[in-house]
Design a protein around this motif. Sequence first.
Motif, PDB file in Angstrom:
ATOM      1  N   GLY A   9      48.811  46.140  44.833  1.00 39.65           N
ATOM      2  CA  GLY A   9      47.960  45.218  45.572  1.00 39.65           C
ATOM      3  C   GLY A   9      47.749  43.886  44.871  1.00 39.65           C
ATOM      4  O   GLY A   9      46.962  43.054  45.326  1.00 39.65           O
ATOM      5  N   PHE A  10      48.454  43.686  43.755  1.00 38.67           N
ATOM      6  CA  PHE A  10      48.366  42.428  43.008  1.00 38.67           C
ATOM      7  C   PHE A  10      49.764  41.925  42.704  1.00 38.67           C
ATOM      8  O   PHE A  10      50.694  42.701  42.542  1.00 38.67           O
ATOM      9  CB  PHE A  10      47.604  42.613  41.689  1.00 38.67           C
ATOM     10  CG  PHE A  10      46.143  42.815  41.867  1.00 38.67           C
ATOM     11  CD1 PHE A  10      45.257  41.751  41.717  1.00 38.67           C
ATOM     12  CD2 PHE A  10      45.626  44.055  42.194  1.00 38.67           C
ATOM     13  CE1 PHE A  10      43.900  41.930  41.888  1.00 38.67           C
ATOM     14  CE2 PHE A  10      44.271  44.245  42.371  1.00 38.67           C
ATOM     15  CZ  PHE A  10      43.402  43.182  42.215  1.00 38.67           C
ATOM     16  N   SER A  33      45.207  38.833  43.759  1.00 42.46           N
ATOM     17  CA  SER A  33      44.976  39.903  44.719  1.00 42.46           C
ATOM     18  C   SER A  33      45.739  39.598  46.001  1.00 42.46           C
ATOM     19  O   SER A  33      45.606  38.505  46.565  1.00 42.46           O
ATOM     20  CB  SER A  33      43.484  40.034  45.017  1.00 42.46           C
ATOM     21  OG  SER A  33      43.287  40.882  46.126  1.00 42.46           O
ATOM     22  N   ASP A  34      46.521  40.566  46.471  1.00 44.17           N
ATOM     23  CA  ASP A  34      47.286  40.376  47.704  1.00 44.17           C
ATOM     24  C   ASP A  34      46.377  40.332  48.937  1.00 44.17           C
ATOM     25  O   ASP A  34      46.766  39.784  49.964  1.00 44.17           O
ATOM     26  CB  ASP A  34      48.314  41.495  47.877  1.00 44.17           C
ATOM     27  CG  ASP A  34      49.382  41.490  46.789  1.00 44.17           C
ATOM     28  OD1 ASP A  34      49.545  40.460  46.090  1.00 44.17           O
ATOM     29  OD2 ASP A  34      50.064  42.525  46.632  1.00 44.17           O
ATOM     30  N   THR A  35      45.170  40.884  48.837  1.00 43.89           N
ATOM     31  CA  THR A  35      44.298  40.939  50.008  1.00 43.89           C
ATOM     32  C   THR A  35      43.408  39.715  50.159  1.00 43.89           C
ATOM     33  O   THR A  35      43.221  39.224  51.269  1.00 43.89           O
ATOM     34  CB  THR A  35      43.411  42.203  49.987  1.00 43.89           C
ATOM     35  OG1 THR A  35      42.664  42.229  48.770  1.00 43.89           O
ATOM     36  CG2 THR A  35      44.250  43.453  50.105  1.00 43.89           C
ATOM     37  N   ASP A  36      42.854  39.209  49.045  1.00 37.42           N
ATOM     38  CA  ASP A  36      41.917  38.088  49.182  1.00 37.42           C
ATOM     39  C   ASP A  36      42.299  36.846  48.383  1.00 37.42           C
ATOM     40  O   ASP A  36      41.589  35.847  48.417  1.00 37.42           O
ATOM     41  CB  ASP A  36      40.489  38.513  48.827  1.00 37.42           C
ATOM     42  CG  ASP A  36      40.369  39.070  47.417  1.00 37.42           C
ATOM     43  OD1 ASP A  36      41.262  38.814  46.582  1.00 37.42           O
ATOM     44  OD2 ASP A  36      39.374  39.762  47.150  1.00 37.42           O
ATOM     45  N   GLU A  39      42.227  35.153  41.887  1.00 37.63           N
ATOM     46  CA  GLU A  39      43.061  35.163  40.687  1.00 37.63           C
ATOM     47  C   GLU A  39      42.318  35.776  39.513  1.00 37.63           C
ATOM     48  O   GLU A  39      41.122  35.533  39.331  1.00 37.63           O
ATOM     49  CB  GLU A  39      43.489  33.737  40.330  1.00 37.63           C
ATOM     50  CG  GLU A  39      44.382  33.110  41.370  1.00 37.63           C
ATOM     51  CD  GLU A  39      44.928  31.768  40.954  1.00 37.63           C
ATOM     52  OE1 GLU A  39      44.447  31.183  39.963  1.00 37.63           O
ATOM     53  OE2 GLU A  39      45.864  31.292  41.626  1.00 37.63           O
ATOM     54  N   TYR A  40      43.037  36.570  38.723  1.00 38.80           N
ATOM     55  CA  TYR A  40      42.493  37.208  37.534  1.00 38.80           C
ATOM     56  C   TYR A  40      43.380  36.841  36.357  1.00 38.80           C
ATOM     57  O   TYR A  40      44.548  37.218  36.312  1.00 38.80           O
ATOM     58  CB  TYR A  40      42.448  38.730  37.713  1.00 38.80           C
ATOM     59  CG  TYR A  40      41.558  39.156  38.850  1.00 38.80           C
ATOM     60  CD1 TYR A  40      40.217  39.421  38.648  1.00 38.80           C
ATOM     61  CD2 TYR A  40      42.070  39.267  40.142  1.00 38.80           C
ATOM     62  CE1 TYR A  40      39.390  39.808  39.697  1.00 38.80           C
ATOM     63  CE2 TYR A  40      41.264  39.646  41.198  1.00 38.80           C
ATOM     64  CZ  TYR A  40      39.926  39.913  40.969  1.00 38.80           C
ATOM     65  OH  TYR A  40      39.115  40.285  42.008  1.00 38.80           O
TER      66      TYR A  40
END
Length: 119
Positions: A9-10, A33-36, A39-40
Motif C-alpha cells: 500500500g506504499f 501512501s497509495d491511498t491518501d 509522504e513518510y
Amino acid sequence: MAEWAGPEGFTTRRDSIVAEPVVGGRYESVMVSDTDGIEYRSAGVFREIAEPERLVFTWGDPTGDGAADRESVITVTFADIGDGKTTMTFHLLAPGPLSPEDGAAAGWGQSLDRLPRVL
C-alpha cells in the motif's frame, strides 16, 4: 530499493532515494501512501559495512539528529550456503517495544517478502 522497500500500500519514490554507502554516511527515502498520498520520510546512518557479510544501519530518524528514542538499528547478515544461494538474516533493534499498531515489523516483513521478486 524503490521496487521492494516499504509495506504493502506504499510506494517508495525513486527520486527520493539518496545514499552515501560508507560508514558514517547517510541515506534517506520517502514512502508515499497509495491511498491518501501522505509522504513518510525515513533516514539513517550506515554504521558498519563489511562486504559481503554484514550491513548495520540506523533507521527511522528523519530529523537526522540521532535521537535514540526515534531510531532503530538494523543488522543484516548474509551467508553463502552454496549452489549460488545466500541466507539473509534481518534483525531490528527498536528503541522500545513494537506493537502491531506501530507497523514497523509488519512493514519490514512485507518489504522483505517483495525483495526476492526483484532479485
